[in-house]
Design a protein around this motif. Structure first.
Motif, PDB file in Angstrom:
ATOM      1  N   LEU A  89       0.842  -1.203   0.000  1.00  0.00           N
ATOM      2  CA  LEU A  89       0.000   0.000   0.000  1.00  0.00           C
ATOM      3  C   LEU A  89       0.875   1.250   0.000  1.00  0.00           C
ATOM      4  N   ASN A  90       1.916   1.241   0.816  1.00  0.00           N
ATOM      5  CA  ASN A  90       2.830   2.383   0.882  1.00  0.00           C
ATOM      6  C   ASN A  90       3.476   2.652  -0.467  1.00  0.00           C
ATOM      7  N   TRP A  91       3.963   1.595  -1.119  1.00  0.00           N
ATOM      8  CA  TRP A  91       4.615   1.757  -2.420  1.00  0.00           C
ATOM      9  C   TRP A  91       3.650   2.309  -3.465  1.00  0.00           C
ATOM     10  N   GLY A  92       2.444   1.750  -3.498  1.00  0.00           N
ATOM     11  CA  GLY A  92       1.481   2.191  -4.501  1.00  0.00           C
ATOM     12  C   GLY A  92       1.099   3.651  -4.342  1.00  0.00           C
ATOM     13  N   VAL A  93       0.816   4.066  -3.108  1.00  0.00           N
ATOM     14  CA  VAL A  93       0.431   5.457  -2.854  1.00  0.00           C
ATOM     15  C   VAL A  93       1.607   6.390  -3.138  1.00  0.00           C
ATOM     16  N   TYR A  94       2.807   5.956  -2.769  1.00  0.00           N
ATOM     17  CA  TYR A  94       3.983   6.799  -3.003  1.00  0.00           C
ATOM     18  C   TYR A  94       4.205   7.025  -4.502  1.00  0.00           C
ATOM     19  N   ILE A  95       4.150   5.958  -5.279  1.00  0.00           N
ATOM     20  CA  ILE A  95       4.367   6.092  -6.724  1.00  0.00           C
ATOM     21  C   ILE A  95       3.278   6.970  -7.345  1.00  0.00           C
ATOM     22  N   TRP A  96       2.027   6.769  -6.904  1.00  0.00           N
ATOM     23  CA  TRP A  96       0.945   7.616  -7.425  1.00  0.00           C
ATOM     24  C   TRP A  96       1.208   9.079  -7.083  1.00  0.00           C
ATOM     25  N   GLY A  97       1.627   9.350  -5.847  1.00  0.00           N
ATOM     26  CA  GLY A  97       1.882  10.729  -5.439  1.00  0.00           C
ATOM     27  C   GLY A  97       3.002  11.367  -6.240  1.00  0.00           C
ATOM     28  N   VAL A  98       4.112  10.633  -6.396  1.00  0.00           N
ATOM     29  CA  VAL A  98       5.253  11.165  -7.131  1.00  0.00           C
ATOM     30  C   VAL A  98       4.889  11.439  -8.585  1.00  0.00           C
ATOM     31  N   ASN A  99       4.221  10.493  -9.232  1.00  0.00           N
ATOM     32  CA  ASN A  99       3.926  10.630 -10.662  1.00  0.00           C
ATOM     33  C   ASN A  99       2.736  11.538 -10.941  1.00  0.00           C
ATOM     34  N   ASN A 100       2.104  12.044  -9.892  1.00  0.00           N
ATOM     35  CA  ASN A 100       1.013  13.009 -10.076  1.00  0.00           C
ATOM     36  C   ASN A 100       1.330  14.369  -9.456  1.00  0.00           C
ATOM     37  N   GLY A 101       2.627  14.651  -9.275  1.00  0.00           N
ATOM     38  CA  GLY A 101       3.043  15.978  -8.866  1.00  0.00           C
ATOM     39  C   GLY A 101       2.853  16.307  -7.401  1.00  0.00           C
ATOM     40  N   HIS A 102       2.974  15.302  -6.513  1.00  0.00           N
ATOM     41  CA  HIS A 102       2.804  15.545  -5.072  1.00  0.00           C
ATOM     42  C   HIS A 102       4.052  15.092  -4.303  1.00  0.00           C
ATOM     43  N   VAL A 103       5.225  15.400  -4.833  1.00  0.00           N
ATOM     44  CA  VAL A 103       6.468  14.963  -4.196  1.00  0.00           C
ATOM     45  C   VAL A 103       6.630  15.605  -2.824  1.00  0.00           C
ATOM     46  N   ILE A 104       6.306  16.881  -2.700  1.00  0.00           N
ATOM     47  CA  ILE A 104       6.435  17.568  -1.408  1.00  0.00           C
ATOM     48  C   ILE A 104       5.546  16.904  -0.367  1.00  0.00           C
ATOM     49  N   GLU A 105       4.325  16.557  -0.758  1.00  0.00           N
ATOM     50  CA  GLU A 105       3.419  15.916   0.197  1.00  0.00           C
ATOM     51  C   GLU A 105       3.908  14.515   0.567  1.00  0.00           C
ATOM     52  N   THR A 106       4.514  13.800  -0.383  1.00  0.00           N
ATOM     53  CA  THR A 106       5.051  12.479  -0.031  1.00  0.00           C
ATOM     54  C   THR A 106       6.196  12.623   0.972  1.00  0.00           C
ATOM     55  N   SER A 107       7.008  13.662   0.832  1.00  0.00           N
ATOM     56  CA  SER A 107       8.092  13.866   1.804  1.00  0.00           C
ATOM     57  C   SER A 107       7.522  14.135   3.189  1.00  0.00           C
ATOM     58  N   LEU A 108       6.403  14.831   3.250  1.00  0.00           N
ATOM     59  CA  LEU A 108       5.750  15.090   4.538  1.00  0.00           C
ATOM     60  C   LEU A 108       5.394  13.783   5.235  1.00  0.00           C
ATOM     61  N   GLY A 109       4.943  12.793   4.456  1.00  0.00           N
ATOM     62  CA  GLY A 109       4.569  11.514   5.042  1.00  0.00           C
ATOM     63  C   GLY A 109       5.701  10.883   5.817  1.00  0.00           C
ATOM     64  N   TYR A 110       6.926  10.983   5.298  1.00  0.00           N
ATOM     65  CA  TYR A 110       8.062  10.363   5.980  1.00  0.00           C
ATOM     66  C   TYR A 110       8.615  11.255   7.092  1.00  0.00           C
ATOM     67  N   PHE A 111       8.326  12.556   7.027  1.00  0.00           N
ATOM     68  CA  PHE A 111       8.671  13.417   8.155  1.00  0.00           C
ATOM     69  C   PHE A 111       7.788  13.116   9.367  1.00  0.00           C
ATOM     70  N   ILE A 112       6.480  12.905   9.140  1.00  0.00           N
ATOM     71  CA  ILE A 112       5.581  12.698  10.279  1.00  0.00           C
ATOM     72  C   ILE A 112       5.506  11.237  10.710  1.00  0.00           C
ATOM     73  N   ASN A 113       6.217  10.346  10.002  1.00  0.00           N
ATOM     74  CA  ASN A 113       6.183   8.931  10.363  1.00  0.00           C
ATOM     75  C   ASN A 113       6.563   8.672  11.827  1.00  0.00           C
ATOM     76  N   PRO A 114       7.620   9.335  12.381  1.00  0.00           N
ATOM     77  CA  PRO A 114       7.933   9.091  13.805  1.00  0.00           C
ATOM     78  C   PRO A 114       6.776   9.454  14.730  1.00  0.00           C
ATOM     79  N   LEU A 115       6.021  10.500  14.397  1.00  0.00           N
ATOM     80  CA  LEU A 115       4.880  10.883  15.231  1.00  0.00           C
ATOM     81  C   LEU A 115       3.785   9.824  15.164  1.00  0.00           C
ATOM     82  N   VAL A 116       3.582   9.255  13.979  1.00  0.00           N
ATOM     83  CA  VAL A 116       2.594   8.185  13.834  1.00  0.00           C
ATOM     84  C   VAL A 116       3.033   6.951  14.610  1.00  0.00           C
ATOM     85  N   THR A 117       4.333   6.653  14.579  1.00  0.00           N
ATOM     86  CA  THR A 117       4.856   5.503  15.326  1.00  0.00           C
ATOM     87  C   THR A 117       4.592   5.672  16.821  1.00  0.00           C
TER      88      THR A 117
END
Length: 306
Positions: A89-117
Motif C-alpha cells: 500500500l505504501n509503495w502504490g500510494v507513493y508512486i501515485w503521489g510522485v507521478n502526479n506531482g505531489h512529491v512535497i506531500e510524499t516527503s511530509l509523510g516520511y517526516f511525520i512517520n515518527p509521530l505516527v509511530t
C-alpha cells in the motif's frame, strides 16, 4: 592496539556508508518513478513487487538460504504477510503521489512517520508519553490542520504513507527472520496479486510491459524497478546490524529532506507560506523529539552507571 581499534571502527564506518547509501537512494526515488511512464502507478507498483521478489529469491538461492525459510513459525509468517500488504500500500500510494506531482506531500509523510509511530505505541501498546513527547505530537496535529487548510483537504497522501509505513515498522518489530527472509515472505504474499494486476491490465489493453506499447527500453526500466527497490532495502539491513538505533534514527531524515528539496528545487512544485509553516511545525516537533530522546538516553545511562 592501533589495529584492534581500527577493526572495531570498521563495522560502524561501513554501517554508516550502508545507511547513507540506502537513505540517499530512497531520496532519489522521485526522479526515478516518472521514468517508468507511460505505465500507470498500478502497473509500476505491480512490476516493483514482482521483480523485487524475484531479486530477493535469486539472492537467497545463490546464498543457499532458501531452506532456512522452513524454520519460520506460523505466527512469524502471518506477521510478515501483514507487513507485505502494508508496504505494498505504501509503495502504490507513493508512486501515485510522485507521478502526479505531489512529491512535497510524499516527503511530509516520511517526516511525520515518527509521530505516527508514537501514536501507534500509545493506542495499541498503551505506552505512556512524557510531557515533551505530547507537545511534539500536538505540534504534529496542528501541522496537519494547517496543511489541510492550505491544501483545501487533509494531506491524505502524507497520512496514508506515514500510517502504512508506521504500521509496517510496528508489525516487523521483533519478527524473528533475517531481512532477506522477511522480504521474501512479504514479496510472496503480494507477488500473486501483482501478477493478477499485470494480467488484467494486459487483457484490458492498458499494459505497457506487454503488447503494442512495449519497447525494449521501457520494459528494461520496468524490470529495473526490482533491483532498484531491493538494493536500498539490503543496504538498510546491513546498516541496521552495524549502527545504533540513535544513528539510524537521525539518518532516516536524509530521505524526506532530499525528497522535499527535489520537489521544491528540481520539480518546481507550488509552495505557499501556509505549507512552509506546516512543515516548520513538523520539523520543530521532530527536533523536540530528538532532543528529548538524547536527554532521556543520557539520564538512563547515568542511572545505569550509578
Amino acid at each position: 592496539m592501533h589495529v584492534s581499534t581500527h577493526q572495531r571502527r570498521t563495522p560502524a564506518a561501513s554501517g554508516l556508508l550502508y545507511g547513507l547509501g540506502a537513505y540517499m537512494l530512497w531520496g532519489l526515488f522521485p526522479l526515478f518513478w516518472p521514468l517508468l511512464e507511460p505505465a500507470n502507478p498500478l502497473e509500476i507498483t505491480a512490476c516493483r513487487i514482482v521483480f523485487c521478489f524475484a531479486v530477493i529469491a535469486v539472492l537467497l538461492a545463490l546464498r543457499r538460504e532458501l531452506g532456512g525459510m522452513r524454520r519460520l513459525g506460523r505466527g512469524t509468517v502471518l506477521r510478515l504477510c501483514a507487513a507485505g500488504l502494508a508496504i505494498a500500500l505504501n509503495w502504490g500510494v507513493y508512486i501515485w503521489g510522485v507521478n502526479n506531482g505531489h512529491v512535497i506531500e510524499t516527503s511530509l509523510g516520511y517526516f511525520i512517520n515518527p509521530l505516527v509511530t508514537i501514536g501507534l505505541g500509545v493506542v495499541i501498546l498503551h505506552e505512556r508519553l512524557r510531557a515533551v513527547q505530547w507537545i511534539a505530537v500536538g505540534l504534529g496535529v496542528v501541522a496537519v490542520l494547517v496543511l489541510s487548510f492550505d491544501y483545501g483537504r487533509p494531506p491524505w497522501i502524507a497520512l496514508v504513507l506515514a500510517c502504512s509505513f508506521g504500521t509496517y515498522g510496528f508489525i516487523k518489530k521483533g519478527v524473528r527472520a533475517s531481512p532477506p527472509e522477511g522480504l521474501l515472505v512479504e514479496g510472496a504474499v503480494t507477488a500473486v496479486p501483482a501478477l493478477v494486476v499485470l494480467a488484467a491490465l494486459a487483457l484490458a489493453g492498458r499494459a505497457t510491459f506487454t503488447g503494442p506499447a512495449a519497447n525494449p527500453g521501457h520494459v528494461l526500466l520496468l524490470i529495473s524497478a526490482g533491483p532498484v527497490t531491493a538494493l536500498p532495502l539490503l543496504l538498510f539491513a546491513g546498516a541496521a546490524t552495524r549502527l545504533p538505533l540513535s544513528t539510524m534514527g537521525l539518518l532516516q531524515y536524509v530521505t524526506p529532506v532530499m525528497q522535499f528539496a527535489i520537489g521544491v528545487l528540481i520539480l518546481r512544485e507550488a509552495t505557499s507560506f501556509a505549507l512552509l509553516c506546516g512543515f516548520a511545525l513538523v520539523w520543530i516537533a521532530l527536533a523536540i523529539l530528538g532532543f528529548d530522546g538524547v536527554r532521556h538516553s543520557r539520564q538512563a545511562g547515568v542511572v545505569a552507571t550509578a
